[in-house]
Design a protein around this motif. Structure first.
Motif, short mmCIF file in Angstrom:
data_model
loop_
_atom_site.label_atom_id
_atom_site.label_comp_id
_atom_site.label_asym_id
_atom_site.label_seq_id
_atom_site.Cartn_x
_atom_site.Cartn_y
_atom_site.Cartn_z
N UNK A 1 75.82 41.05 26.41
CA UNK A 1 76.52 39.77 26.41
C UNK A 1 77.75 39.77 27.31
N UNK B 1 72.24 46.62 34.68
CA UNK B 1 72.07 46.79 33.23
C UNK B 1 70.62 47.13 32.87
N UNK C 1 75.12 34.24 27.82
CA UNK C 1 75.44 33.56 29.07
C UNK C 1 75.76 34.55 30.18
N UNK C 2 75.94 35.84 29.82
CA UNK C 2 76.21 36.85 30.84
C UNK C 2 74.98 37.15 31.68
N UNK C 3 73.79 36.82 31.18
CA UNK C 3 72.54 37.09 31.92
C UNK C 3 71.92 35.75 32.32
N UNK D 1 81.09 37.49 55.67
CA UNK D 1 80.61 38.75 55.09
C UNK D 1 81.53 39.17 53.95
N UNK D 2 80.94 39.50 52.84
CA UNK D 2 81.73 39.93 51.71
C UNK D 2 81.04 41.12 51.08
N UNK D 3 81.79 42.17 50.89
CA UNK D 3 81.21 43.37 50.29
C UNK D 3 82.04 43.77 49.08
N UNK D 4 81.38 43.98 47.98
CA UNK D 4 82.08 44.39 46.76
C UNK D 4 81.52 45.70 46.27
N UNK D 5 82.35 46.71 46.20
CA UNK D 5 81.85 47.99 45.68
C UNK D 5 82.83 48.56 44.67
N UNK D 6 82.31 49.31 43.74
CA UNK D 6 83.17 50.03 42.80
C UNK D 6 83.53 51.36 43.46
N UNK D 7 84.82 51.50 43.82
CA UNK D 7 85.21 52.69 44.58
C UNK D 7 85.59 53.85 43.67
N UNK E 1 87.70 50.79 39.60
CA UNK E 1 88.39 50.08 40.69
C UNK E 1 87.34 49.44 41.62
N UNK E 2 87.51 48.15 41.86
CA UNK E 2 86.60 47.42 42.74
C UNK E 2 87.31 47.14 44.05
N UNK E 3 86.59 47.38 45.13
CA UNK E 3 87.13 47.10 46.45
C UNK E 3 86.31 45.97 47.06
N UNK E 4 87.00 44.89 47.41
CA UNK E 4 86.32 43.75 48.02
C UNK E 4 86.77 43.62 49.45
N UNK E 5 85.81 43.64 50.36
CA UNK E 5 86.13 43.44 51.78
C UNK E 5 85.55 42.12 52.22
N UNK E 6 86.39 41.29 52.81
CA UNK E 6 85.97 39.96 53.28
C UNK E 6 86.11 39.87 54.78
N UNK E 7 85.20 39.15 55.42
CA UNK E 7 85.35 38.88 56.85
C UNK E 7 84.59 39.85 57.73
N UNK F 1 79.76 39.61 30.52
CA UNK F 1 79.54 39.30 31.94
C UNK F 1 80.24 40.29 32.86
N UNK G 1 72.79 38.63 37.01
CA UNK G 1 74.20 38.77 36.62
C UNK G 1 75.06 37.72 37.31
N UNK G 2 76.32 37.64 36.85
CA UNK G 2 77.29 36.78 37.52
C UNK G 2 77.77 37.47 38.78
N UNK G 3 78.27 36.68 39.70
CA UNK G 3 78.85 37.25 40.92
C UNK G 3 80.34 37.20 40.77
N UNK G 4 80.99 38.25 41.17
CA UNK G 4 82.44 38.16 41.28
C UNK G 4 82.97 39.28 42.14
#
Lengths: 313, 177
Positions: B98, A19, A173-175, A1-7, B37-43, B100, A310-313
């Motif tokens: 453009x 976008x 390439x961003x899209x 499980x991975x969660x990414x949020x802008x806090x 600020x991005x918070x990433x939670x794994x696991x 990313x 979008x890209x994932x990161x």
């Protein structure tokens, strides 16, 4: 499980949550530009082949609307700009790396060309048109004399315009959804198909209609082939492109794309045009209207879906 | 000269002071931000891992936004900082599309705006506002060509990563891991 949020609560307008900086203006322009390219392509092609007599609508009548299409398209582009008063900056530099820059310059060339085509055919609508000034008459005589040269130049720039409407998207390439070089040929073929459809709508000549409809059928076939290829490419590519293809394969754009673009905009007119070839009586205006509808939908759906990918990161 | 920034994900507590410092320093319009600020939670609980990243424009060496700008408004400043000349920008949105990292936005005044690495402060020898304000001192800024600069020193001793290097942008914002 991975969660990414802008806090920190980023909610930049038109950027977040996904976008949406390009609204209806861009896909509308891409449609009008592609349509203009398609019409000019056929007009120039039949002049080069010396078939002006067989295709009177394609050569004489349809080019009359091209300047209107291009001006509407340019106006849509202008509406899209957020810093409108500085639009002239486009024409202070040529930046070869930027598709938008050479697209702007292509429009700068093809718009006057479309005016020449319209001027040469103005008597189709106003039979007693008079250019009044001698230099204008001389200019007309000049272009009539060198119409084949004009046609070659036109066909060259029409193809650039048609391909450019796709490259505008595919250069990002961003899209990931747009980042496929198939978009150039796909938009060119789609533009030519809508151009052919417009010629059929205007044509009063049965033989011409039949012949253009046959060409259109071929173009629809190529378009379907390119769309299938596009998805094959996506699904064989990296995770970001698989995810972007999934927008159409179960994601939010699935119904819209397969129904409005593929079923109603491509397969249905293809079936109707095929039936016409087998002498079934179908109102001639139905397939071209469907093709034009499909062309608009293709661009709107790709524009909106592409911005969501979008890209994932 | 090559300006770059390193953010220590182990020291960042996600307080968002950098965001507020930037908004104040650069007079960022209300409702917008140039860093976040991005918070990433794994696991799965109880095996959880947390990463906090203060993100902004990556001032890429191979910036897609500079490449696609039709007027040359987006350009490289001294030290590789990517900036936008306001009165050359037509607001076409190509650079926004453009990027990313979605680091750009359309300023209410029409032009496109983004992080400038606080170039107006850097030119005076000051640190960018976010770096200066960080209460845990988790950000390092400086010239990569200068082996004595804070960013060069920290990158020598720590493992780091960049965001979406596979997009070919060659980002200059490093995250210490």
């Amino acid at each position: 499980m991975r969660e990414e949020i802008i806090v920190s609560g980023r909610m930049n307008p038109n950027i977040d949550p996904y976008l949406h900086i390009w609204h209806w203006q861009i896909p509308l322009y891409l449609f009008l530009g592609g349509l203009a390219a398609g019409i000019l392509f056929f007009a120039a092609y039949f002049v080069i082949r010396g078939k002006e007599k067989e295709y009177p609508t394609a050569v004489n009548l349809a080019p009359l609307i091209v300047p209107i299409l291009l001006i509407l398209g340019l106006f849509a582009l202008f509406l899209d700009l957020k810093h409108k008063l500085f639009f002239w900056r486009l024409y202070t530099v040529i930046r070869l790396e930027s598709p938008m820059s050479w697209g702007a310059w292509t429009l700068m060339i093809i718009t006057p060309i479309s005016f020449i085509w319209a001027a040469l055919n103005i008597r189709q609508v106003f039979p007693r048109w008079d250019w009044k000034y001698k230099w204008l008459k001389d200019l007309e005589a000049f272009f009539v004399k060198y119409k084949v040269v004009l046609a070659w130049v036109t066909i060259f720039y029409a193809v650039i315009l048609g391909v450019y409407t796709g490259i505008l998207f595919s250069a990002f390439n961003a899209r990931p959804l747009w980042n496929t070089s198939i978009l150039g040929p796909l938009f060119l073929v789609s533009g030519m198909s809508t151009g052919a459809a417009t010629i059929i709508l205007f044509s009063r000549n049965h033989e011409e209609r039949k012949s253009i409809a046959r060409t259109d059928l071929l173009l629809i076939g190529i378009e379907l082939f390119l769309i299938v290829h596009m998805f094959m490419g996506f699904l064989a590519s990296t995770q970001v492109q698989i995810d972007s293809a999934n927008l159409f394969l179960g994601g939010p754009f699935t119904a819209a794309f397969w129904m409005l673009v593929v079923a109603i905009g491509l397969i249905l007119p293809a079936i109707l045009e095929s039936l016409e070839l087998f002498k079934f009586r179908i109102p001639y205006y139905i397939p071209p209207i469907l093709v034009i509808f499909g062309g608009i939908m293709l661009r709107f759906i790709l524009a909106y879906a592409g911005q969501m990918s979008r890209w994932l990161y | 000269m090559r300006y770059a920034m390193a953010v220590d994900t182990k020291k960042c507590v996600g307080c968002s002071d950098c965001v507020v410092a930037c908004q104040t320093e650069n007079n960022v319009p209300i409702g917008y931000c140039r860093d976040w600020v991005v918070e990433v939670t794994d696991g799965t609980y109880p095996q959880l891992e947390l990463e906090l990243r203060s993100e902004r424009c990556n001032h890429c060496d191979n910036s897609p936004c500079v490449r696609c700008c039709p007027t040359g408004a987006s350009h490289y400043e001294k030290g590789g900082i990517v900036t936008v000349t306001h009165n050359k920008c037509i607001g076409c949105g190509a650079c926004i599309t453009s990027c990313p990292y979605d680091a750009r936005y359309s300023h209410p005044d029409g032009y496109v705006d983004k992080c400038t690495f606080c170039i107006h402060r850097v030119e005076k020898g000051l640190m960018p506002a976010c770096v200066a304000a960080c209460p845990t001192k988790c950000m390092y800024f400086g010239d990569l060509d200068d082996p004595k600069s804070p960013v060069s020193e920290i990158l020598k001793t720590r493992k780091y990563k960049t965001l979406i290097p596979e997009a070919g942008t060659n980002p200059q914002l490093f995250f210490l891991i």
